[in-house]
Write a protein that holds these residues in place. Structure first.
Motif, short mmCIF file in Angstrom:
data_model
loop_
_atom_site.label_atom_id
_atom_site.label_comp_id
_atom_site.label_asym_id
_atom_site.label_seq_id
_atom_site.Cartn_x
_atom_site.Cartn_y
_atom_site.Cartn_z
N ARG A 193 0.80 -1.23 0.00
CA ARG A 193 0.00 0.00 0.00
C ARG A 193 0.82 1.27 0.00
O ARG A 193 0.52 2.21 -0.73
CB ARG A 193 -0.94 0.01 1.21
N VAL A 194 1.89 1.29 0.83
CA VAL A 194 2.63 2.55 0.91
C VAL A 194 3.33 2.84 -0.42
O VAL A 194 3.44 3.99 -0.85
CB VAL A 194 3.63 2.55 2.11
N PHE A 246 3.89 6.27 -3.10
CA PHE A 246 5.15 6.49 -3.84
C PHE A 246 5.30 5.48 -4.96
O PHE A 246 6.18 4.61 -4.93
CB PHE A 246 6.33 6.39 -2.86
N PRO A 247 4.45 5.57 -5.98
CA PRO A 247 4.44 4.54 -7.01
C PRO A 247 5.67 4.58 -7.91
O PRO A 247 6.25 5.64 -8.15
CB PRO A 247 3.19 4.87 -7.82
N LEU A 248 6.04 3.40 -8.38
CA LEU A 248 7.12 3.26 -9.36
C LEU A 248 6.47 2.90 -10.69
O LEU A 248 5.52 2.13 -10.74
CB LEU A 248 8.06 2.13 -8.92
N TRP A 290 12.30 5.28 -1.86
CA TRP A 290 11.65 4.63 -0.73
C TRP A 290 12.63 4.63 0.44
O TRP A 290 13.54 3.78 0.49
CB TRP A 290 11.27 3.19 -1.09
N ALA A 291 12.46 5.57 1.33
CA ALA A 291 13.42 5.73 2.43
C ALA A 291 13.05 4.81 3.59
O ALA A 291 12.11 5.09 4.33
CB ALA A 291 13.45 7.19 2.88
N TYR A 340 9.61 9.84 -1.82
CA TYR A 340 8.87 10.54 -2.86
C TYR A 340 8.81 9.72 -4.14
O TYR A 340 9.55 8.75 -4.30
CB TYR A 340 9.47 11.92 -3.16
N SER A 341 7.88 10.11 -5.02
CA SER A 341 7.83 9.53 -6.35
C SER A 341 7.52 10.64 -7.34
O SER A 341 6.54 11.35 -7.20
CB SER A 341 6.75 8.46 -6.44
N LEU A 342 8.40 10.78 -8.32
CA LEU A 342 8.16 11.79 -9.35
C LEU A 342 7.29 11.23 -10.47
O LEU A 342 7.06 11.89 -11.47
CB LEU A 342 9.49 12.29 -9.92
N TYR A 343 6.82 10.00 -10.31
CA TYR A 343 5.96 9.40 -11.34
C TYR A 343 4.48 9.63 -11.05
O TYR A 343 3.64 9.30 -11.87
CB TYR A 343 6.20 7.89 -11.43
#
Ligand code: ADP
Length: 587
Positions: free
Chosen positions: A221-222, A227-229, A418-419, A439-442
């Protein structure tokens, strides 16, 4: 330079001048940069990394103790290459594509493998080749000429090698063949076998990269939710010891919707890699019920092996990934850990007495990392199809300090971060992905996919969750100074909602049969249930109900059981209607 052009043979041996750990210099060797050479009486495999006049510098991929000046160096005249063909799935290789099980049989142990050669793919095994072309068909580089059932899960496409010219098919076989036998002949004399070699340092040709618009659904979920890839994207996971790095990587390997997994264990502590080598072959593939290894290739270089081999692990892995991408598959590549590779670069560089950059890493650290991540992407293929490579690199910053050069340089390249957080892990909040630092820039480019395939208000609901978590983060500072009870009631309620977001939604138990995988619909549905609680609770607060009464209702704690609920739809429907009923009864 491609294999086909490697025609000149080099027949003069050189002589070892000096040995410094994995770095060997030789004189009188007629070689080019990146040629593969055999070093010393035992014929240890190495690669030319510097040529200065008559002096050639070689990094050796095997332990060099006992090797000394005066011993011969033989040049193969060929760059470090991998042999690509059926049989790579379900294989465990070392950094120079020697199958570990074959080595073990030959040597009796995996760690005694000096100077032993073993082909990357079985040259004797016969595979059933099913042609997909006929005599008279025109084929071009990259075109599929036939299919082999490589494993129960994967159909291996036999392709015209990218460095061929292509032409008209003059003969085509069908039936059982070894990878070395010709299965298709072309009118220009080119012969196609089921395997092909490719130099690892050279990206396999592909058309343009496209903007990835589909997520690599991880079932976590997270990751999916916040923060999707993207399929074809790049991500980094920094993992302090004990933070759940191994579990996170294994969850990705198991549950992400990639067709193929390439897992590079690059110089992690020996016992950790042994764990992976032992665990993976046991894991079932939840998508098919077959063994996970049927769509996985493991490349393992434990820290017992010399540092130079870490680099070849990385290049071997990405080249294998490209080959399956060329078949049109979505490949997920995990590299654990890129820090160990960077440390190897640092060691080699210092032995070469190069000018050190930040913290002793070579000045080309950033360039090498970005060259590797650049090979990820969603590609137009040269045969007109599409394929992708998603790359997830683990980073092990010493002391968990993200300001060190490897983490920093990686962050400049990757688009998802993914920290993993040691504090969260200590509090048993898993996955320990820190929602404030990751974060995710996507996100934006993937939103349309979620809106179309899950629910049209996906991005709004997610933004609501992000805002609540942000607000909690700010309020925490005040709470630590003056205590929760000093806050106004609406802020106390926000903290309660945020707690459910963390405990019921962001936490996910990889070890629980149901909770281990969360489909996108369920990720969304769980989130909207918490939002229902939020909306109903604030209505009650507005109507004058004291916050303690609101947080005291018995339906709310049931939110924490959504993840493990087997029939989640019915379970969540019931919670929502109880929440409404109980909260509305208060005013
Ligand atoms: P690392 O590789 O970072 O040292 P591990 O991946 O081995 O850490 O995780 C350490 C322990 O944390 C695991 O044995 C497991 O008990 C727990 N853990 C990690 N991730 C999860 C998760 N997603 N769900 C449940 N437990 C987890």
């Amino acid at each position: 330079m491609s294999q086909a052009e490697q025609t000149e043979t080099v027949d003069e041996d050189g002589v070892i001048e000096s040995v410094s750990g994995p770095v060997v210099t030789a004189t009188d060797l007629d070689a080019r940069m990146n040629d593969v050479v055999y070093v010393g009486d035992e014929g240890l495999m190495g690669e030319v990394i510097e040529i200065e006049g008559n002096l050639t510098t070689i990094q050796v991929y095997e332990e060099t103790s006992g090797v000394g000046p005066g011993e011969p160096v033989e040049n193969t005249g060929e760059p470090l290459s991998v042999d690509l063909g059926p049989g790579m799935m379900d294989s465990i290789y070392d950094g120079v594509q020697r199958p570990l099980d074959v080595l073990e049989d030959k040597m009796g142990t995996a760690f005694l493998d000096r100077g032993v050669d073993a082909p990357g793919i079985d040259l004797e095994k016969k595979w059933e080749f099913e042609p997909e072309v006929e005599e008279g068909d025109a084929v071009e580089p990259g075109d599929v000429v036939g299919v082999v059932e490589e494993t129960v899960t994967i159909d291996h496409k036999v392709m015209v090698p990218p460095d061929y010219e292509g032409g008209e098919v003059t003969s085509v076989e069908s039936g059982e063949f070894t990878v070395e036998e010709t299965v298709v002949e072309l009118d220009n004399g080119e012969e196609i076998q089921m395997h092909q070699e490719w130099p690892v340092r050279q990206a396999r040709p592909a058309g343009d990269k496209e903007t990835p618009t589909e997520p690599l659904v991880t079932g976590q979920r997270v990751q999916d939710g916040l923060f999707p890839l993207a399929k074809g994207g790049t991500a980094a996971i920094p993992g302090p010891f004990g933070s759940g790095k191994t579990v996170t990587q294994q969850q990705l390997a198991k549950w992400s919707d990639a067709d193929i997994v390439v897992y590079i264990g690059c110089g992690e502590r020996g016992n950790e890699m042994t764990e992976v080598i032992e665990d993976f072959p046991e894991l079932p593939d939840p998508q098919t019920g077959n063994p996970l290894m049927a769509r996985t290739c493991l490349i393992a270089n434990t820290s017992n092996m010399p540092v130079a081999a870490r680099e070849s692990c990385i290049y071997t892995g990405i080249t294998i990934a490209e080959y399956y991408r060329d078949m049109g598959y979505d490949v997920a590549l995990m590299a654990d850990s890129t820090s160990r590779w960077a440390e190897a670069m640092r060691e080699i560089s210092s032995r070469l007495e190069e000018m050190p950059g930040e913290e002793g890493y070579p000045a080309y650290l950033a360039a090498s990392l970005s060259e590797f991540y650049e090979r990820a992407g969603k590609f137009q293929l040269i045969n007109g199809g599409e394929g992708s490579i998603s790359v997830v690199g683990a980073v092990s910053p010493p002391g968990g300090d993200f300001s060190e050069p490897v983490t920093q340089n990686t962050l400049r390249i990757v688009k998802t971060f993914w920290a993993l957080d040691a504090d969260l892990a200590e509090r048993r909040h898993f996955p320990s992905i820190n929602w404030n630092e990751s974060y995710s820039l996507y996100k934006d480019q993937l939103d349309p996919w979620w809106e179309e395939n899950v629910e049209s208000d996906w991005s709004e609901v997610r933004q609501w969750a992000v805002d609540v978590l942000d607000e909690e983060d700010e309020l925490q500072e005040i709470v630590q100074l003056v205590g929760k009870d000093a806050l106004p009631e609406d802020q106390q309620l926000t903290l309660e909602v945020a707690r459910y977001l963390r405990e019921a939604w962001l936490q996910q138990n990889a070890l629980h049969d149901v909770d281990t995988y969360c489909e996108p619909d369920k990720t969304y549905r769980m989130l909207t249930a918490i939002k229902t609680f939020n909306d109903e609770a604030f209505d009650a607060l507005d109507a004058g109900v004291p916050v303690e009464e609101i947080t005291d209702i018995d339906a709310a704690p049931r939110l924490n059981r959504m993840g493990t609920a087997e029939e989640y739809e019915a379970f969540i429907d019931e919670i929502e209607s109880d929440l409404e009923e109980q909260l509305r009864a208060l005013y």
